[in-house]
Design a protein around this motif. Sequence first.
Motif, mmCIF file in Angstrom:
data_model
loop_
_atom_site.group_PDB
_atom_site.id
_atom_site.type_symbol
_atom_site.label_atom_id
_atom_site.label_comp_id
_atom_site.label_asym_id
_atom_site.label_seq_id
_atom_site.Cartn_x
_atom_site.Cartn_y
_atom_site.Cartn_z
ATOM 1 N N GLU A 134 0.851 -1.192 0.000
ATOM 2 C CA GLU A 134 0.000 0.000 0.000
ATOM 3 C C GLU A 134 0.888 1.245 0.000
ATOM 4 O OE1 GLU A 134 -2.871 -0.275 3.164
ATOM 5 O OE2 GLU A 134 -3.704 -2.134 2.356
ATOM 6 N N ALA A 135 1.714 1.333 -1.009
ATOM 7 C CA ALA A 135 2.700 2.407 -1.116
ATOM 8 C C ALA A 135 2.067 3.690 -1.628
ATOM 9 C CB ALA A 135 3.821 1.972 -2.057
ATOM 10 N N VAL A 136 2.662 4.810 -1.219
ATOM 11 C CA VAL A 136 2.202 6.120 -1.685
ATOM 12 C C VAL A 136 3.363 6.840 -2.370
ATOM 13 C CG1 VAL A 136 0.411 6.362 0.090
ATOM 14 C CG2 VAL A 136 2.694 7.212 0.544
ATOM 15 N N VAL A 137 3.036 7.581 -3.401
ATOM 16 C CA VAL A 137 4.040 8.335 -4.139
ATOM 17 C C VAL A 137 4.509 9.513 -3.285
ATOM 18 C CG1 VAL A 137 4.472 9.751 -6.192
ATOM 19 C CG2 VAL A 137 3.106 7.661 -6.383
ATOM 20 N N VAL A 138 5.834 9.653 -3.145
ATOM 21 C CA VAL A 138 6.392 10.797 -2.420
ATOM 22 C C VAL A 138 7.066 11.786 -3.362
ATOM 23 C CG1 VAL A 138 6.587 9.693 -0.162
ATOM 24 C CG2 VAL A 138 8.481 9.506 -1.772
ATOM 25 N N LEU A 139 7.555 11.301 -4.499
ATOM 26 C CA LEU A 139 8.155 12.171 -5.521
ATOM 27 C C LEU A 139 7.866 11.573 -6.891
ATOM 28 C CD1 LEU A 139 11.585 12.731 -3.751
ATOM 29 C CD2 LEU A 139 9.835 14.472 -4.113
ATOM 30 N N SER A 140 7.726 12.432 -7.891
ATOM 31 C CA SER A 140 7.324 11.939 -9.210
ATOM 32 C C SER A 140 8.458 11.299 -9.994
ATOM 33 C CB SER A 140 6.684 13.060 -10.032
ATOM 34 O OG SER A 140 7.612 14.101 -10.241
ATOM 35 N N GLN A 141 9.724 11.602 -9.646
ATOM 36 C CA GLN A 141 10.872 11.037 -10.353
ATOM 37 C C GLN A 141 12.016 10.789 -9.379
ATOM 38 O OE1 GLN A 141 11.104 10.171 -13.699
ATOM 39 N NE2 GLN A 141 8.912 10.589 -13.658
ATOM 40 N N PHE A 142 12.836 9.798 -9.676
ATOM 41 C CA PHE A 142 13.974 9.477 -8.822
ATOM 42 C C PHE A 142 14.926 10.666 -8.667
ATOM 43 C CE2 PHE A 142 18.400 8.029 -8.492
ATOM 44 C CZ PHE A 142 18.343 7.501 -7.217
ATOM 45 N N GLU A 143 15.163 11.383 -9.759
ATOM 46 C CA GLU A 143 16.073 12.528 -9.699
ATOM 47 C C GLU A 143 15.579 13.574 -8.697
ATOM 48 O OE1 GLU A 143 14.912 11.072 -12.399
ATOM 49 O OE2 GLU A 143 16.628 10.547 -13.647
ATOM 50 N N ASP A 144 14.261 13.650 -8.516
ATOM 51 C CA ASP A 144 13.691 14.576 -7.536
ATOM 52 C C ASP A 144 14.118 14.212 -6.115
ATOM 53 O OD1 ASP A 144 12.417 15.840 -9.651
ATOM 54 O OD2 ASP A 144 10.479 14.883 -9.264
ATOM 55 N N LEU A 145 14.323 12.931 -5.863
ATOM 56 C CA LEU A 145 14.800 12.505 -4.544
ATOM 57 C C LEU A 145 16.208 13.033 -4.301
ATOM 58 C CD1 LEU A 145 14.591 10.866 -1.914
ATOM 59 C CD2 LEU A 145 15.394 8.871 -3.222
ATOM 60 N N LEU A 146 17.066 12.908 -5.288
ATOM 61 C CA LEU A 146 18.436 13.408 -5.132
ATOM 62 C C LEU A 146 18.443 14.922 -4.956
ATOM 63 C CD1 LEU A 146 20.215 11.178 -7.804
ATOM 64 C CD2 LEU A 146 19.976 10.762 -5.346
ATOM 65 N N THR A 147 17.622 15.613 -5.723
ATOM 66 C CA THR A 147 17.521 17.071 -5.594
ATOM 67 C C THR A 147 16.993 17.450 -4.209
ATOM 68 O OG1 THR A 147 17.188 17.287 -7.971
ATOM 69 C CG2 THR A 147 16.484 19.145 -6.599
ATOM 70 N N TYR A 148 16.011 16.706 -3.713
ATOM 71 C CA TYR A 148 15.469 16.948 -2.375
ATOM 72 C C TYR A 148 16.588 16.817 -1.333
ATOM 73 C CZ TYR A 148 12.552 16.699 1.774
ATOM 74 O OH TYR A 148 11.987 16.951 2.997
#
Length: 172
Positions: A134-148
Amino acid sequence: MNELFRRAAGSLKEAGWTCEPRLSTEGGAYAPLYTAPDTVNAWVSSFSLLSSADETVWFLSSDDYSSEAQGAFAWNEFEQLSIQAATTADEAAAVSHFWEHHLPILLSVRNGYEYLAVRDDGAVVHGTEPEFEEAVVVLSQFEDLLTYIIERPERRSRVLESQLFDATTDPQ
């Protein structure tokens, strides 16, 4: 991309994470990574160890996806737990189907069992026990995680802050 990886790892190191560079570029691509986006493959190949100061949260490295990887947790630990908990063949099939489309990239035991995974479409999802699927989206792209990780924006994600930066934050 290497600059993005270096800066993200540097930000985590500033937050107290342990980061050990990958010493060898040898070793093949492991089956779970065959369909992963190139950026994810490059990221997991850029370090041998990347874990929080309290060692309760860690990014999986490319070697963790090997069938011979040693450690307390397998890269697909939460899938295995869910399959063991399935009470019917249909439930087990649904679990397997979910994980065919989600690649775990970060595991956590800080606030119970949690993970971040990259979905087939590149989105980063967060899941927790007992219903890992039951996962939820936290970011739309992997690169957004690195930027975060690098920028830590003013509008912060409680889930990401809890996993990446603050051992005392409860995401609930």
